[in-house]
Design a protein around this motif. Structure first.
Motif, short mmCIF file in Angstrom:
data_model
loop_
_atom_site.label_atom_id
_atom_site.label_comp_id
_atom_site.label_asym_id
_atom_site.label_seq_id
_atom_site.Cartn_x
_atom_site.Cartn_y
_atom_site.Cartn_z
N GLU A 1 2.03 9.94 3.78
CA GLU A 1 1.57 8.61 4.21
C GLU A 1 2.74 7.63 4.29
O GLU A 1 2.74 6.72 5.13
CB GLU A 1 0.53 8.06 3.22
N ASP B 1 2.19 6.62 -6.94
CA ASP B 1 1.14 7.50 -7.47
C ASP B 1 1.42 8.96 -7.11
O ASP B 1 1.28 9.85 -7.95
CB ASP B 1 -0.23 7.10 -6.91
N TRP B 2 1.81 9.20 -5.87
CA TRP B 2 2.09 10.55 -5.42
C TRP B 2 3.24 11.15 -6.20
O TRP B 2 3.18 12.29 -6.66
CB TRP B 2 2.38 10.52 -3.92
N ALA C 1 6.15 11.36 0.41
CA ALA C 1 4.69 11.35 0.58
C ALA C 1 4.38 11.21 2.07
O ALA C 1 4.92 10.32 2.74
CB ALA C 1 4.06 10.20 -0.21
N VAL D 1 0.85 -1.20 0.00
CA VAL D 1 0.00 0.00 0.00
C VAL D 1 0.88 1.25 0.00
O VAL D 1 0.67 2.17 -0.80
CB VAL D 1 -0.97 0.00 1.21
N ALA D 2 1.88 1.28 0.88
CA ALA D 2 2.79 2.44 0.93
C ALA D 2 3.52 2.61 -0.39
O ALA D 2 3.70 3.72 -0.87
CB ALA D 2 3.80 2.26 2.08
N GLN E 1 2.50 1.74 -3.40
CA GLN E 1 1.60 2.28 -4.43
C GLN E 1 1.30 3.76 -4.19
O GLN E 1 1.26 4.56 -5.12
CB GLN E 1 0.30 1.48 -4.49
N ILE E 2 1.12 4.12 -2.92
CA ILE E 2 0.88 5.53 -2.59
C ILE E 2 2.08 6.37 -3.03
O ILE E 2 1.92 7.43 -3.65
CB ILE E 2 0.62 5.71 -1.08
#
Length: 163
Positions: free
Chosen positions: A99, A63-64, A97, A56-57, A59-60
Motif C-alpha cells: 500500500e 503496523d505492517w 508495504a 494513512v500510509a 500508519q500502514i
C-alpha cells in the motif's frame, strides 16, 4: 514512527532527489527544483492531498513493519536481530508495504500529470515535490519513511513517460 531504520537519512535524501536525473536525456523538461512557495497552485493542491493522505500510509507502514519484525521475535530472535532479519527480507523496510509503494507511485504520477499540462518553466520534478518539500517543511517522520526506499517505485514506458 516506532520502527528502527538502518539507513543514513541525509544520504538517502540526496540519492532519491538525484536518481531521476540519471534519466534526464530521456525525460527532458521535467522542471527545476523549486520551493513550495514558488510552485503552481496545482502542485500545491496535490501536495496538500499527499500530506493529508500520508498519515494513512505512515500508519500502514508502521503496523505492517511491526508485524514483519514480530514474526521474527515470535521465532525467538531478539528485537535488534529481528529488525535486521526483517530488513534482510525486505530491502525497503516499512516502505516495502504494498500500500505504501502504491501511495508513492500514485502521487508521483499525479505530479507528473500536472507537469505535462504546464509549460516547462512551471514544472516541478516529482521527487522535489514528494521529498524535497517534506524536507523543506521539516516533516522528519515522513522523510524517514520515504527514505527507506532505495529507489523510486516508478519506471519509464516505451514512449518515455513515467509509469
Amino acid at each position: 514512527m516506532a520502527f528502527d531504520i538502518v539507513h543514513n537519512i541525509d544520504k538517502a535524501v540526496r540519492q532519491l532527489l538525484e536518481a531521476p536525473n540519471d534519466l534526464a536525456e530521456l525525460m527532458p523538461d521535467q522542471g527545476a527544483v523549486k520551493s513550495m512557495s514558488e510552485a503552481t497552485d496545482q502542485h500545491r493542491d496535490i501536495y496538500a492531498k499527499y500530506i493529508a493522505n500520508f498519515d494513512v500510509a505512515y500508519q500502514i507502514a508502521d503496523d505492517w513493519w511491526e508485524g514483519c519484525v514480530a514474526a521474527y521475535t515470535e521465532d525467538g530472535y531478539g528485537p535488534d536481530e529481528a529488525n535486521e532479519l526483517a530488513y534482510d527480507k525486505r530491502l525497503a523496510g516499512p516502505a516495502s508495504a504494498p500500500e505504501v509503494v502504491w501511495f508513492f507511485r500514485n502521487y508521483w504520477l499525479a505530479f507528473d500529470e500536472v507537469n505535462r499540462a504546464l509549460p516547462p518553466k512551471d514544472r516541478v520534478p516529482p521527487q522535489v515535490a514528494m521529498l524535497g518539500w517534506l524536507v523543506e517543511e521539516g516533516r522528519t517522520d515522513y522523510v524517514r519513511l520515504l527514505t527507506c526506499m532505495p529507489y523510486w517505485p516508478i519506471g519509464l514506458d516505451e514512449n518515455g513517460n513515467w509509469c
